[in-house]
Design an enzyme around this catalytic site. Sequence first.
Site, PDB file in Angstrom:
ATOM      1  CG  ASP A 182      -1.990   1.050   1.175  1.00 51.56           C
ATOM      2  OD1 ASP A 182      -3.077   0.731   0.653  1.00 51.56           O
ATOM      3  OD2 ASP A 182      -1.761   2.181   1.643  1.00 51.56           O
ATOM      4  CG  HIS A 184      -2.058   5.247   2.668  1.00 55.50           C
ATOM      5  ND1 HIS A 184      -2.879   4.491   1.865  1.00 55.50           N
ATOM      6  CD2 HIS A 184      -2.478   6.524   2.532  1.00 55.50           C
ATOM      7  CE1 HIS A 184      -3.763   5.276   1.271  1.00 55.50           C
ATOM      8  NE2 HIS A 184      -3.535   6.522   1.664  1.00 55.50           N
ATOM      9  CB  SER A 277      -5.579   9.371   2.499  1.00 59.32           C
ATOM     10  OG  SER A 277      -4.663   8.961   1.518  1.00 59.32           O
TER      11      SER A 277
END
EC number: 2.3.1.-
Length: 485
Positions: A182, A184, A277
């Site tokens: 991912d 993030h 985010s």
Amino acid sequence: MTLMHPHMIKLLSLSGLTLGLLAASQGVRADEIKAPTFTAEPCCSLCPAAHDAKNYTTRYQQNFTTLVQAQGDWLFRTQEDLRTEFDTTPSGYKRMQQLHDAFKAKGVELVVVYQPTRGLVNRNKLNPEEKAKFDFDKALGNYKTMLGRFAKMGYVVPDLSPLTNEQLPDELPAHDFYFRGDQHWTPYGAQRTAKIVAAKVKQMPEYAEIPKREFETKRSGRMGKTGTLHNMAGQLCGTSYAIQYMDQFTTEPKGEAGDGDLFSDSGNPQITLVGTSHSGKNYNFAGFLEEEIGADILNVAFPGGGLEGSMIQYLGSDEFQKSPPKILIWEFSPLYRLDQETIYRQMMALLDNGCEGKTAQMSASTTLKPGKNELLVNSSNKDLRNANHQVDIRFADPSVKTLQATLWYMNGRHEDIKIEKPETSDTDGRFAFELRTDEDWASQNLLAVEVQGPEAGAAAQKVEAKICTRNVFPAGGQQTAAAGQ
């Protein structure tokens, strides 16, 4: 110049106005695509389709071009994670300088949190062949140079380069900076970043004037992350990866009861966090910042906001207009282009609240019908040159997230503009932006504004529009040109 009759606009409108729309940036929508359900065993290598850039067809998929299999379940993206260039165009540097100077004029110091890439931080997870191909030294050098360019423009820039080339012992629990599949960071990555950012913030003169408060962070549970890179591999190859479980954290004021806020001075935080985010609650970046800085922080970031989503929404809010922060922390990643004109046109207009409280050169209030709607016409041949003016359009329905408009000029030229706000944002129906001044647009004189109405069969939309003199911010005198060399 002879004024063009408004009906001439309709003739000109016959050309395809939808061509050349200036689409606002769409940030990486990390949480939009749900994990596909497969019965395949976890895999250890990607299929050939994942290595072919032609298979990344949609705008979202192109954020992942092209996937690279690394150790275990680790995946990387060649264009983003393994980039070696960190830069923008001369116009991007010019706009970043103007933005800094405008915030400075409002008494706001901007802290830029420019994330190091997954390749810079977790390159030791690459397989030997890919690791040898990735020019880490070049990437790190260019990353640090970009940090220096931000600093030269006057931004406060924490140096996150010590976070790169991470080598955690295998025998420790998985506290990796980034998730395996991912884009993030993990809460541990957010925490390590927050420590460096906080140390820099504490050196700022503004920090001394900010009310202090003690916070403490506690582990609050576990989250399962089905990674966006893993999802993309599933779409292309039909494979599945194991869910990665990670500790979650919450941060609260130290030693205060739940209702202690009623009696504290935390109702007006003087530090605000805007960002992507990565600043969302899952990773507790704002909480770690509060703990390390020792002060309340207003976190206005939201998932799917991209580079500008939370910034634009915040600048137009009462919180910013009535009580601007002393320090604004802006977190974003190198994957976003910093030369997107439409973004800066909105931010610069909203910094001083658009046309609110200003004399309107033109104004209108109407109900939009499906198709094109003539909203404003410069019938008295006023001097509405782009260099000096801005537009402020407000829909009565705050949920309207897209503005599609055509700006016509006295000499027959026109600009098609499309502004799209993230679906995940809590919007206000407002679209404020400066008239275009790049290239040779500054001297154009505005004739009319057309706005696209609702879809056929949808409810009519009430809208108000104003043209007013744009905000003038003093220049800060930083060496912009040198920064772009």
